[in-house]
Design a protein around this motif. Structure first.
Motif, PDB file in Angstrom:
ATOM      1  N   UNK A 376      12.919 -27.938 -56.483  1.00 25.55           N
ATOM      2  CA  UNK A 376      12.727 -26.018 -56.370  1.00 25.55           C
ATOM      3  C   UNK A 376      12.829 -25.410 -58.082  1.00 25.55           C
ATOM      4  N   UNK A 377      14.627 -25.082 -58.457  1.00 26.02           N
ATOM      5  CA  UNK A 377      15.270 -24.721 -59.258  1.00 26.02           C
ATOM      6  C   UNK A 377      14.962 -25.709 -60.647  1.00 26.02           C
ATOM      7  N   UNK A 378      15.681 -26.822 -60.310  1.00 26.33           N
ATOM      8  CA  UNK A 378      15.219 -27.737 -61.391  1.00 26.33           C
ATOM      9  C   UNK A 378      12.825 -27.653 -61.737  1.00 26.33           C
ATOM     10  N   UNK A 379      12.557 -27.065 -61.476  1.00 26.52           N
ATOM     11  CA  UNK A 379      11.112 -26.949 -61.477  1.00 26.52           C
ATOM     12  C   UNK A 379      10.493 -26.041 -62.399  1.00 26.52           C
ATOM     13  N   UNK A 380      10.932 -24.128 -61.942  1.00 23.70           N
ATOM     14  CA  UNK A 380      11.456 -23.935 -63.051  1.00 23.70           C
ATOM     15  C   UNK A 380      12.525 -23.869 -63.884  1.00 23.70           C
ATOM     16  N   UNK A 381      12.928 -24.431 -64.001  1.00 21.79           N
ATOM     17  CA  UNK A 381      13.790 -24.274 -65.403  1.00 21.79           C
ATOM     18  C   UNK A 381      13.347 -25.760 -66.306  1.00 21.79           C
ATOM     19  N   UNK A 382      12.279 -26.028 -65.749  1.00 22.71           N
ATOM     20  CA  UNK A 382      11.914 -26.962 -66.376  1.00 22.71           C
ATOM     21  C   UNK A 382      10.296 -26.784 -67.266  1.00 22.71           C
ATOM     22  N   UNK A 383       9.557 -24.984 -66.214  1.00 25.98           N
ATOM     23  CA  UNK A 383       8.906 -24.825 -67.359  1.00 25.98           C
ATOM     24  C   UNK A 383       8.740 -24.627 -68.118  1.00 25.98           C
ATOM     25  N   UNK A 384       9.851 -24.226 -68.778  1.00 19.28           N
ATOM     26  CA  UNK A 384      10.769 -23.185 -70.099  1.00 19.28           C
ATOM     27  C   UNK A 384      10.830 -24.284 -71.497  1.00 19.28           C
ATOM     28  N   UNK A 385      10.552 -25.641 -71.030  1.00 18.56           N
ATOM     29  CA  UNK A 385      10.785 -25.994 -72.039  1.00 18.56           C
ATOM     30  C   UNK A 385      10.028 -26.346 -73.566  1.00 18.56           C
ATOM     31  N   UNK A 386       9.092 -26.744 -72.670  1.00 24.24           N
ATOM     32  CA  UNK A 386       7.872 -26.498 -74.379  1.00 24.24           C
ATOM     33  C   UNK A 386       7.563 -24.920 -74.707  1.00 24.24           C
ATOM     34  N   UNK A 387       7.459 -24.178 -73.680  1.00 27.02           N
ATOM     35  CA  UNK A 387       7.571 -22.868 -74.223  1.00 27.02           C
ATOM     36  C   UNK A 387       8.179 -21.575 -74.814  1.00 27.02           C
ATOM     37  N   UNK A 388       9.373 -22.528 -74.783  1.00 23.44           N
ATOM     38  CA  UNK A 388      10.829 -21.875 -75.709  1.00 23.44           C
ATOM     39  C   UNK A 388      11.006 -22.329 -77.019  1.00 23.44           C
ATOM     40  N   UNK A 389      10.138 -24.328 -77.459  1.00 19.67           N
ATOM     41  CA  UNK A 389      10.346 -24.436 -78.658  1.00 19.67           C
ATOM     42  C   UNK A 389       8.645 -24.008 -79.246  1.00 19.67           C
ATOM     43  N   UNK A 390       8.358 -23.608 -78.626  1.00 16.14           N
ATOM     44  CA  UNK A 390       6.743 -22.989 -78.841  1.00 16.14           C
ATOM     45  C   UNK A 390       7.011 -21.476 -79.937  1.00 16.14           C
ATOM     46  N   UNK A 391       7.600 -20.590 -78.695  1.00 14.59           N
ATOM     47  CA  UNK A 391       7.861 -19.471 -79.297  1.00 14.59           C
ATOM     48  C   UNK A 391       9.032 -19.607 -80.703  1.00 14.59           C
ATOM     49  N   UNK A 392       9.671 -20.693 -80.965  1.00 15.76           N
ATOM     50  CA  UNK A 392      10.457 -20.355 -81.746  1.00 15.76           C
ATOM     51  C   UNK A 392       9.520 -21.070 -83.120  1.00 15.76           C
ATOM     52  N   UNK A 393       8.979 -21.686 -83.124  1.00 13.51           N
ATOM     53  CA  UNK A 393       8.508 -22.464 -84.109  1.00 13.51           C
ATOM     54  C   UNK A 393       6.960 -21.395 -84.967  1.00 13.51           C
ATOM     55  N   UNK A 394       6.785 -20.379 -83.927  1.00 10.19           N
ATOM     56  CA  UNK A 394       5.796 -19.640 -83.956  1.00 10.19           C
ATOM     57  C   UNK A 394       6.471 -17.618 -85.038  1.00 10.19           C
ATOM     58  N   UNK A 395       7.957 -18.093 -84.169  1.00  7.76           N
ATOM     59  CA  UNK A 395       8.435 -17.115 -84.754  1.00  7.76           C
ATOM     60  C   UNK A 395       9.208 -17.068 -86.319  1.00  7.76           C
ATOM     61  N   UNK A 396       9.502 -18.022 -86.087  1.00  2.29           N
ATOM     62  CA  UNK A 396      10.105 -18.686 -87.210  1.00  2.29           C
ATOM     63  C   UNK A 396       8.956 -19.326 -88.305  1.00  2.29           C
ATOM     64  N   UNK A 397       9.118 -18.765 -89.870  1.00  3.72           N
ATOM     65  CA  UNK A 397       8.097 -19.697 -91.102  1.00  3.72           C
ATOM     66  C   UNK A 397       9.148 -21.089 -90.730  1.00  3.72           C
ATOM     67  N   UNK A 398       7.954 -22.033 -91.340  1.00  2.00           N
ATOM     68  CA  UNK A 398       8.458 -23.395 -91.776  1.00  2.00           C
ATOM     69  C   UNK A 398       9.415 -24.010 -92.158  1.00  2.00           C
ATOM     70  N   UNK A 399       9.475 -23.368 -93.306  1.00  2.00           N
ATOM     71  CA  UNK A 399      10.826 -23.956 -94.624  1.00  2.00           C
ATOM     72  C   UNK A 399      11.805 -23.470 -94.156  1.00  2.00           C
ATOM     73  N   UNK A 400      12.480 -23.235 -93.247  1.00  2.00           N
ATOM     74  CA  UNK A 400      13.772 -23.027 -91.847  1.00  2.00           C
ATOM     75  C   UNK A 400      13.439 -23.319 -90.647  1.00  2.00           C
TER      76      UNK A 400
END
Length: 481
Positions: A376-400
């Protein structure tokens, strides 16, 4: 003017660029319905969809091999520890050497990825880490220092891949499919990690020699290299114009991006916990079983690695389910709350920390219950992987973005899983040294050491809550560029 990530969530650096469309006309993240406008080259709408999916497929396969190689050592740690006669502290340093080289090399490859041909960078990285891994399998017990060195070199090769591949996916899918494709890509992290445990323990059991575990992934890496050369375009179109800023200017700009800063610290807490769990859980379960009397202490050259097999299977299953569930939850919540992504990450960290604490308390009484709560602990940790990267990709301009990913790798591993395996092992060694050398204290030393991961998980949830205060404004700021 500079922003403060502690005092004013709404403050932003003035850019003087085009004005922002009204909020009601926007749709963010995975549900983004329009392309960013401005003086940048957007992805061609006429590019055959098949080529984009083939590119993602190759990148996902290579990412799978990447993380299989990453977790071979934890899968046969007991064998390696006995072969080289390593203490817990020294065994933990194995993964630390890998992560340190990985994170130090990441900014360099991030700089290259924003400016030069990314396919060449990917190919060189795959070839390098595959070749070094194969060489690792021939190291004898009298050259244990070479084993540490080889793991560090593998980390350098891995960094060249991890900093560049996500940006290629972001460039391939702009409209509504980015989170889906990133979810598929990041499913390969837990699946590859779990397969690394399974591969290592299975090869050690079948051959009776743990060295063979390091001779499979190089062959798979060779296949990945061939697929990369044949199926991925040589020139992968970017969403941005030619890079016109220096690396230091990019770093300074990212340091003013509060969402990037706090989400990176949240990811750091995730990395700390996953690094410690990945390295020590099979050993912890083995010692718990010895205390319960269900298994005998290992005194043979090849030790029972059933815990690695089970933990590997758990990592695969919870990884797939967690990444898919996290991405779907983010997609749904984002429709009603633009802060949904960091809120999901925060909740997942809090629940994961609670599950880990219960698992630690149950270990001496019930291995089955321990496996359940670790899952269960790993399940909830894994839920964040794609979401964290998506946050980066829309709060950072593409050239950076390559630079941002590289800095995120540097910080999250420097303060996260670069030190957590060693720290847990070091604390365990100190506890054992100060108590009787018994089976009971061998187990308790790791149990007490793992408590630090519970506290770090809670702190990570707090970092993601802070991210939620800034994510809307930073997202709007990035869309101006």
């Amino acid at each position: 003017h500079e922003t403060s990530c502690l005092k004013n969530p709404s403050a932003h650096e003035s850019t003087g660029l085009q004005s922002q469309p009204p909020p009601e006309e926007q749709n963010y993240g995975a549900t983004e319905a329009h392309e960013r406008q401005g003086p940048f080259v957007s992805v061609s709408r006429n590019r055959p969809a098949k080529r984009g999916y083939l590119t993602v497929g190759v990148l996902c396969y290579a990412n799978l091999i990447n993380f299989m190689d990453w977790f071979i050592v934890p899968g046969i740690l007991l064998d390696i520890q006995q072969y080289f006669n390593l203490r817990d502290e020294e065994a933990g340093l194995l993964q630390t050497a890998f992560i340190l080289c990985y994170m130090v090399a990441a900014p360099f490859f991030g700089y290259l990825g924003d400016r030069y041909n990314r396919k060449i960078i990917l190919g060189a990285g795959i070839f390098f880490w595959s070749a070094v891994t194969l060489g690792t399998s021939f190291i004898s017990e009298s050259y244990h220092w070479m084993f540490f060195l080889s793991r560090g070199l593998v980390g350098i090769g891995t960094a060249s891949y991890s900093t560049v591949a996500p940006t290629i996916i972001a460039d391939q899918f702009d409209e509504g499919k980015r989170t889906t494709m990133l979810s598929v890509f990041y499913i390969c992290i837990p699946v590859g990690s779990g397969l690394g445990y399974v591969l290592a323990s299975s090869m050690a059991n079948v051959t009776g020699d743990w060295h063979w575990a390091f001779r499979v992934t190089p062959c798979l890496g060779g296949i990945a290299l061939v697929l990369l050369i044949k199926l991925v375009p040589h020139k992968i179109q970017r969403r941005t114009e030619a890079h016109r800023t220096t690396w230091w200017q990019d770093v300074i700009s990212l340091g003013k991006n509060c969402s990037f800063v706090w989400s990176t610290l949240g990811l750091t807490a995730m990395a700390f916990v996953t690094g410690a769990l990945g390295m020590w859980v099979p050993m912890f379960l083995y010692r718990a079983q010895v205390v319960q009397g269900t298994v005998s202490p290992c005194a043979e050259k090849s030790c029972n690695s059933s815990n690695s097999l089970i933990f590997g299977g758990i990592t695969i299953g919870t990884g797939i389910l967690g990444v898919v569930a996290g991405a779907e939850a983010a997609r749904r919540l984002r429709k009603i709350n633009n802060r949904g992504d960091p809120l999901i990450c925060a909740t997942s960290m809090f629940v994961s920390a609670l599950c880990l604490f219960i698992a630690l308390m149950m270990a001496q009484r019930s291995i089955t219950s321990t496996f359940i709560f670790i899952a269960l602990g790993e399940l909830f940790l894994s839920a964040n992987w794609a979401v964290v990267t998506d946050i980066l990709l829309y709060v950072v301009t593409p050239r950076r973005q390559s630079t941002a990913i590289a800095l995120q790798i540097l910080v999250s591993h420097l303060l996260g899983d670069a030190g957590s395996p060693y720290l847990v092992g070091a604390i365990s060694s100190v506890i054992q040294a100060n108590n009787n050398h018994s089976v009971q204290w061998s187990f308790r030393s790791l149990q007490y050491s793992f408590i630090i991961c519970v506290f770090v998980g809670v702190i990570g949830g707090g970092f993601f809550l802070l991210t939620s205060f800034y994510v809307e404004d930073d997202r709007k700021e990035a869309e101006k560029h």
